[in-house]
Scaffold this active site. Sequence first.
Site, mmCIF file in Angstrom:
data_model
loop_
_atom_site.group_PDB
_atom_site.id
_atom_site.type_symbol
_atom_site.label_atom_id
_atom_site.label_comp_id
_atom_site.label_asym_id
_atom_site.label_seq_id
_atom_site.Cartn_x
_atom_site.Cartn_y
_atom_site.Cartn_z
ATOM 1 N N ARG A 1 0.834 -1.195 0.000
ATOM 2 C CA ARG A 1 0.000 0.000 0.000
ATOM 3 C C ARG A 1 0.871 1.248 0.000
ATOM 4 N NH1 ARG A 1 -1.044 3.060 4.623
ATOM 5 N NH2 ARG A 1 -0.098 2.331 6.566
ATOM 6 N N HIS A 2 0.276 2.353 -0.441
ATOM 7 C CA HIS A 2 0.976 3.634 -0.413
ATOM 8 C C HIS A 2 0.911 4.192 1.004
ATOM 9 C CE1 HIS A 2 2.102 7.761 -1.367
ATOM 10 N NE2 HIS A 2 2.492 7.327 -2.550
ATOM 11 N N PRO A 3 1.994 4.765 1.493
ATOM 12 C CA PRO A 3 1.998 5.238 2.881
ATOM 13 C C PRO A 3 1.148 6.473 3.143
ATOM 14 C CG PRO A 3 4.045 5.816 1.800
ATOM 15 C CD PRO A 3 3.316 4.903 0.859
ATOM 16 N N SER A 4 0.786 7.219 2.097
ATOM 17 C CA SER A 4 0.039 8.454 2.356
ATOM 18 C C SER A 4 -1.139 8.672 1.411
ATOM 19 C CB SER A 4 0.981 9.663 2.289
ATOM 20 O OG SER A 4 1.683 9.702 1.066
#
Length: 393
Positions: free
Chosen positions: A226-229
């Site tokens: 997943r993307h962190p932000s």
Amino acid sequence: MKPLEGIRVLDLTRVLAGPYASMILADLGAEVIKIESPHTGDDSRGFGPFVNDESIYFVSINRNKKSLTLNLKTEEGKQVFTKLLTTADIVLENYRPGTMEKFGLGYAELEAINPRIIYAACSGFGHTGPYSQQAAYDLIVQALGGIMSLTGDAEGTPTRVGASVGDITAGLYTVIGILSALHKRHETGAGQKVDVAMLDCQVAILENAIARYAVTGQSPKATGNRHPSISPFAVFSAEDGYIVVAAGNDQLWKKWCETVGRSDLLQDVRFNSNSSRTENWADLEAIMSEVLQQRPAQVWIQVFRDAGIPCSEINDIEQVVQHPQVVAREMVVYQEHPIAGRVMMPGIPIKLSKTPGSIDAPAPALGEHTSLILEEAGYSEHEIMSLRACGII
């Protein structure tokens, strides 16, 4: 006509970062003379996989080049090199810093012979700094440069990126540096030194990892797929396999909720903005996974594409090379090699409308063009035979 036709490169590089850079230059029309040690050549000639004892690793990144064998540890070899230098535009090397100076062929010496020369050095840690003399490979710079700490599952071991991004990014930045120096030379008439370090390039591509550290004071950790932000921006299990959903803004999130019949989530305060969705990722992931596991992956992909929601299956390499978009863009090509036969390799990703690059010649046999290049430089047949007999070429 290709955009770099008329540019001559003396390419002293081996293995990957440097040869990847010179491959790009050759694909775009530069004459790349690959200078290799007699008898042994580029180390990567010995790297598998092999077809008919020919390294496909070597073949795939040394197309469009000429091979000249030359022993630079001899005075005669240096004399040959400096003669070729007078007609060259670029010298490209990826030795450990100081090696060319030991040969008496550092930038200062070469600039004195040809002030227009662009000297590009692609090394592990660059020509300055306390690590300058340290040895480096892709794995080393991925580890030292931080990208391994960001890759893989949060609870897993640090993970190397599957492609050699330490080498490849350095090759790409080296080409950018060379083209920048060529552009400046049009204005000033003078060449310059281009110093590119693999470690520098890894730091340069850390993008929001450094931004997050700058804001929070804490080192970002691996977050899996997943993307962190940005949320949702991750891999999910469908009924029969995995899919990627990248609803990178509130409008796309609204579309996703409406498309799957979960408009109620739009009223949930945990998910009403990207930041709240990211803060409550565990809850969001559980809900989305429950929804997506109800139908096959390809069904969801068609539904989401029809709705304009970014999504994808996760292809293996066999699926990539057969993908209609990849095929349409000519990003998988075949070339006939005199020993290995028909070889599949990546195409040219830079699509120029008026002066496109092309893949015209297979990777050369060791020293295949030595006599031709020296004849063009003014050496007689007798002189070439003498150099060969003495082990200079």
